[in-house]
Design an enzyme around this catalytic site. Sequence first.
Site, short mmCIF file in Angstrom:
data_model
loop_
_atom_site.label_atom_id
_atom_site.label_comp_id
_atom_site.label_asym_id
_atom_site.label_seq_id
_atom_site.Cartn_x
_atom_site.Cartn_y
_atom_site.Cartn_z
N GLU A 1 0.83 -1.21 0.00
CA GLU A 1 0.00 0.00 0.00
C GLU A 1 0.86 1.26 0.00
O GLU A 1 0.55 2.25 -0.68
CB GLU A 1 -0.95 0.01 1.20
CG GLU A 1 -1.96 -1.13 1.23
CD GLU A 1 -3.01 -1.03 0.14
OE1 GLU A 1 -3.00 -0.06 -0.63
OE2 GLU A 1 -3.85 -1.95 0.06
N ARG B 1 0.63 3.70 -3.34
CA ARG B 1 -0.06 4.97 -3.07
C ARG B 1 0.91 6.13 -2.83
O ARG B 1 0.77 7.19 -3.43
CB ARG B 1 -0.99 4.81 -1.86
CG ARG B 1 -2.04 3.73 -2.03
CD ARG B 1 -3.10 3.79 -0.93
NE ARG B 1 -3.90 2.57 -0.89
CZ ARG B 1 -5.11 2.48 -0.35
NH1 ARG B 1 -5.66 3.55 0.21
NH2 ARG B 1 -5.76 1.33 -0.32
N ASP C 1 -5.00 -10.20 -7.89
CA ASP C 1 -5.34 -9.35 -9.04
C ASP C 1 -4.15 -8.69 -9.73
O ASP C 1 -3.90 -8.90 -10.91
CB ASP C 1 -6.37 -8.31 -8.63
CG ASP C 1 -5.99 -7.53 -7.37
OD1 ASP C 1 -4.98 -7.88 -6.71
OD2 ASP C 1 -6.71 -6.57 -7.02
N GLU D 1 -12.22 -0.05 -10.32
CA GLU D 1 -11.82 -0.98 -11.39
C GLU D 1 -12.73 -0.94 -12.62
O GLU D 1 -12.25 -1.01 -13.75
CB GLU D 1 -11.74 -2.41 -10.83
CG GLU D 1 -10.59 -2.64 -9.89
CD GLU D 1 -10.84 -2.11 -8.48
OE1 GLU D 1 -9.87 -1.90 -7.74
OE2 GLU D 1 -12.03 -1.90 -8.13
#
Length: 529
Positions: free
Chosen positions: A135, A139, A268, A418
């Site tokens: 993360e 980010r 993913d 998404e």
Amino acid sequence: MCKYLFFEQFDSQQPIKEISNEDIDFILPDTDTDPISDSPVSIHNDLIWTERQMKVKQAFKHAWDGYVRDAWGNDEYHPISHRGSNLSRSGIGFTIVDSLDTLLLMELKDEYEYARNWVANSLDFSIDGEVNVFETTIRVLGGLLSAYHLSGNDMLYLAKAVDLGDRLLGAFSSPSGIPYASVNLATREGIVAHFNGGASSTSEATTLQLEFKYLSYISDNYVYWDKSQNIMLTVDNLKKYDGLVPIYLSPNDGKFWGGRITLGARGDSYYEYLLKQFIQTSYTEYFYRRMYDEAIKGVKTHLIDYSYPSGLLYIGELSGSGDDNLSPKMDHLVCFMGGSLALGATKGRKVYDIQDDMSDNDLEDLDIGKELTKTCVEMYLSTNTGLAPEIAYFSTSEDATTDIIIKPLDSHNLLRPETVESLFILWRLTGDVQYRHWGWKIFQAFEKYAKLDEGGYTSLDDVTIVPPERRDKMETFWLAETLKYFYLLFGPDDLIPLDKYVFNTEAHPFPIISPTSKDIQARIKKMPY
């Protein structure tokens, strides 16, 4: 004072593909409602899309202003209780850094300067606390790198990125070189995950590469490149299921842990970054294209099925328990795949420019991407709120009367990006206005149910109920990804063109690298095919 890199906008004259009306639910009307006057207008009118893009900008400003008022400097925002919270002991301004490039793209100059001033004077990575490596990379590091480029190479962002990158390297101190799930930024020590035998998520360990490689490219320090690339070399040597991989990876021995396979949570972005690493270096590292092609073949063979009664294409999951029975469960996270398949088939070029040169496999991938995105849109349009659940199940019985099943624990909506991401990519590549139309419908639903009058937007508890209960949390990706993709979907094609940029998994655009330096060429030559 930084130097801005803003993009000249123009009225694009995109050829419009003829729209099929074989499914009545997806017939596109010739007129829509003007967002300003509520009067009917042609959906092919450039002006209406410019107005809708400005509505997205207003939505971002509404969300941003609430955060600035109630939670400035905090990692996350809780707009109902008017407070902020941190993901670590003192926080590193996740929301601010994640939003920098959106502020630049939307030309919100005053807001951008306020954010930049915070980065210059308050952003401190020497915090004694645990942060998630994935993360923080996608980010914060990703946000700094994108801001560096879009600001015209503002050295403030490069200095901060190098400092953060050096601290994140502590996570790579495992015996295998697979990064630990977390790291203490102050001590630079990796921290073993507290579950699943200390295994890291496969997607998290394999979704650092775009950021670390671009950091090497602009800093001329290739330790970041080498550390992140070694992860992919390790994964390539592991046994897979026709290119598909389990969702956990052990830092201790560099092997997969467990057997569950999904393109949803924890799996993913492994598949996303296989393709994007190939794109990042101007399609020169065929090692990644080979891994991507193997994986997509596995998806087609084992994970794709169709619902009853309407035949919606979905990508299911395998339990890894020894059988090949497909679970009809699909996370909203999987909806990135429609756009990814289209990118892989076209290399970011317009379909109408290259369709005569596309292979049968490319055309098949593009069609699957379109059908999957249509399914993802149906996940929105089929609910009472017009917003998608976090997870959907698809009917497998021939006697079914509805295609999509939403279970109570899966009915929440976190403002995820998404589907909008895939709509944006497919619009850019096909010129088919139906993708913009669907995007506008989804945006309107967010405006109706997630927007708070006093500022900010919030996640929802149950998209099947009107009005839905609200969760009191605005995820940072609402500003970094969802609203950015809406803005690009309704904007001109020369704003972050897909043949010049690659987006990280947090929607931070990096320029595609021309691999002319000796350092990069040497590393590419060492890679197996």
